[in-house]
Design a protein around this motif. Structure first.
Motif, mmCIF file in Angstrom:
data_model
loop_
_atom_site.group_PDB
_atom_site.id
_atom_site.type_symbol
_atom_site.label_atom_id
_atom_site.label_comp_id
_atom_site.label_asym_id
_atom_site.label_seq_id
_atom_site.Cartn_x
_atom_site.Cartn_y
_atom_site.Cartn_z
ATOM 1 N N UNK A 1 -42.930 -21.635 -16.253
ATOM 2 C CA UNK A 1 -41.780 -21.440 -17.148
ATOM 3 C C UNK A 1 -40.494 -21.169 -16.381
ATOM 4 N N UNK A 2 -40.577 -20.463 -15.264
ATOM 5 C CA UNK A 2 -39.366 -20.200 -14.475
ATOM 6 C C UNK A 2 -38.856 -21.483 -13.821
ATOM 7 N N UNK B 1 -40.381 -6.926 -12.221
ATOM 8 C CA UNK B 1 -39.290 -7.717 -12.786
ATOM 9 C C UNK B 1 -37.979 -7.398 -12.084
ATOM 10 N N UNK B 2 -37.706 -6.109 -11.932
ATOM 11 C CA UNK B 2 -36.459 -5.666 -11.287
ATOM 12 C C UNK B 2 -36.349 -6.268 -9.888
ATOM 13 N N UNK B 3 -37.438 -6.202 -9.109
ATOM 14 C CA UNK B 3 -37.412 -6.751 -7.759
ATOM 15 C C UNK B 3 -37.210 -8.262 -7.777
ATOM 16 N N UNK B 4 -37.840 -8.949 -8.730
ATOM 17 C CA UNK B 4 -37.750 -10.414 -8.795
ATOM 18 C C UNK B 4 -36.342 -10.881 -9.166
ATOM 19 N N UNK B 5 -35.559 -10.050 -9.832
ATOM 20 C CA UNK B 5 -34.190 -10.443 -10.188
ATOM 21 C C UNK B 5 -33.286 -10.501 -8.964
ATOM 22 N N UNK B 6 -33.667 -9.837 -7.890
ATOM 23 C CA UNK B 6 -32.869 -9.807 -6.654
ATOM 24 C C UNK B 6 -31.432 -9.359 -6.908
ATOM 25 N N UNK B 7 -31.265 -8.448 -7.859
ATOM 26 C CA UNK B 7 -29.941 -7.905 -8.153
ATOM 27 C C UNK B 7 -29.254 -8.541 -9.337
ATOM 28 N N UNK C 1 -42.524 -14.599 -22.961
ATOM 29 C CA UNK C 1 -42.760 -14.703 -21.515
ATOM 30 C C UNK C 1 -43.420 -13.409 -21.037
ATOM 31 N N UNK C 2 -44.627 -13.530 -20.503
ATOM 32 C CA UNK C 2 -45.460 -12.356 -20.223
ATOM 33 C C UNK C 2 -45.405 -11.854 -18.785
ATOM 34 N N UNK C 3 -45.226 -12.735 -17.851
ATOM 35 C CA UNK C 3 -45.327 -12.358 -16.439
ATOM 36 C C UNK C 3 -44.031 -11.712 -15.939
ATOM 37 N N UNK C 4 -44.106 -10.495 -15.379
ATOM 38 C CA UNK C 4 -42.895 -9.816 -14.891
ATOM 39 C C UNK C 4 -42.160 -10.619 -13.819
ATOM 40 N N UNK C 5 -42.931 -11.306 -12.953
ATOM 41 C CA UNK C 5 -42.296 -12.117 -11.919
ATOM 42 C C UNK C 5 -41.522 -13.277 -12.509
ATOM 43 N N UNK C 6 -42.096 -13.940 -13.503
ATOM 44 C CA UNK C 6 -41.388 -15.024 -14.190
ATOM 45 C C UNK C 6 -40.135 -14.505 -14.882
ATOM 46 N N UNK C 7 -40.264 -13.358 -15.529
ATOM 47 C CA UNK C 7 -39.114 -12.768 -16.219
ATOM 48 C C UNK C 7 -37.968 -12.507 -15.238
ATOM 49 N N UNK C 8 -38.292 -11.883 -14.114
ATOM 50 C CA UNK C 8 -37.256 -11.581 -13.122
ATOM 51 C C UNK C 8 -36.635 -12.831 -12.536
#
Length: 257
Positions: free
Chosen positions: A239-240, A150-156, A115-122
């Motif tokens: 993928x997300x 990625x960190x921001x996309x995880x929302x904590x 999985x390449x996209x940081x937003x998808x990962x998060x």
């Protein structure tokens, strides 16, 4: 407590956009009150930079980090990675995850292959958190969990989900007694398949899907059907989004038992 954010500190924070420097310092950046406070109890904090009003509202911040700096809006604007500057920025030390593989036998875990996209990962980490999935295993070429996006996309959710980068072939060989599911275009309709409460669910990369050498380890090939059945619309799901549908169906089955 320091009353001004120096140029050196701004350069240090900005440098953590680069994986090379994140690994060198073993740190990462989190921005925004909710994200910072979600992480504060699970990750050791090296540095907090905040506007004066945040310190006034949350005086306990002074004891939460090795270093606390009161900054001006302009100083925070120079340090942030966000389009809209936050009221607080924190630098945390990266977490070390210790996995008990015997413990995985009774749980549902995610496996991400490229999985390449940081937003998808998060977003996937956030999805795992929502559905009570504690562990996400990633191939070495996946997006970095500590990338600021990625960190921001995880929302904590990064505070509650263990993310481990590993050799997936070795992992799957070591966990050969656990059911392995994978999402494939030639898989079987997920709504017709028997799903277990435990297992490993493999999700592939945005462009290539699951790699050929990993497909060999899949016991149960799953497919999310389009609607109406047999009428192909878009080429594939993000993928997300696909991960969310898969996790929801696994949990729905376990709740209905």
């Amino acid at each position: 407590m320091i009353m001004s954010l120096s140029n050196n500190k701004i350069k240090y924070i900005r440098s953590l956009k680069d994986k090379k420097f994140r690994n060198e310092h073993n740190t990462f950046v989190a921005e925004g009150t909710k994200l910072v406070f979600d992480l504060i109890n699970s990750c050791e904090c090296q540095l907090i930079v905040a506007l004066p009003e945040i310190i006034n509202i949350y005086p306990e911040i002074n004891s939460m980090s090795k270093e606390v700096i009161i900054a001006s809006p302009n100083e925070i604007k120079k340090a942030t990675f966000l389009k809209t500057p936050p009221t607080i920025i924190a630098v945390f030390y990266q977490k070390k995850s210790n996995i008990n593989k015997d413990d995985l036998k009774n749980k549902l875990s995610l496996v991400l292959d490229g999985v390449q996209d940081p937003g998808n990962m998060g977003t996937i980490i956030r999805i795992a958190d929502w559905f009570g999935i504690e562990h996400v295993f990633c191939s070495e070429d996946c997006a970095d969990v500590y990338n600021p996006k990625t960190v921001q996309a995880t929302m904590g959710s990064i505070a509650r989900v263990s993310v481990v980068y590993t050799d997936l072939k070795k992992l799957l060989e070591e966990l050969s007694d656990i059911p392995v599911y994978g999402t494939l275009l030639n898989g079987n309709n997920i709504y017709d398949e028997k799903l277990t409460e435990n297992g490993l669910v493999i999700m592939g990369s945005e462009g290539k899907g699951i790699s050929a050498d990993i497909i060999n380890y899949i016991d149960n090939k799953l497919y999310i059907p389009e609607y109406p059945l047999g009428v192909r619309s878009s080429e594939s799901l993000n993928v997300a989004v696909a991960t969310s549908i898969i996790c929801s169906e696994f949990r729905r089955r376990s709740l209905s038992k």
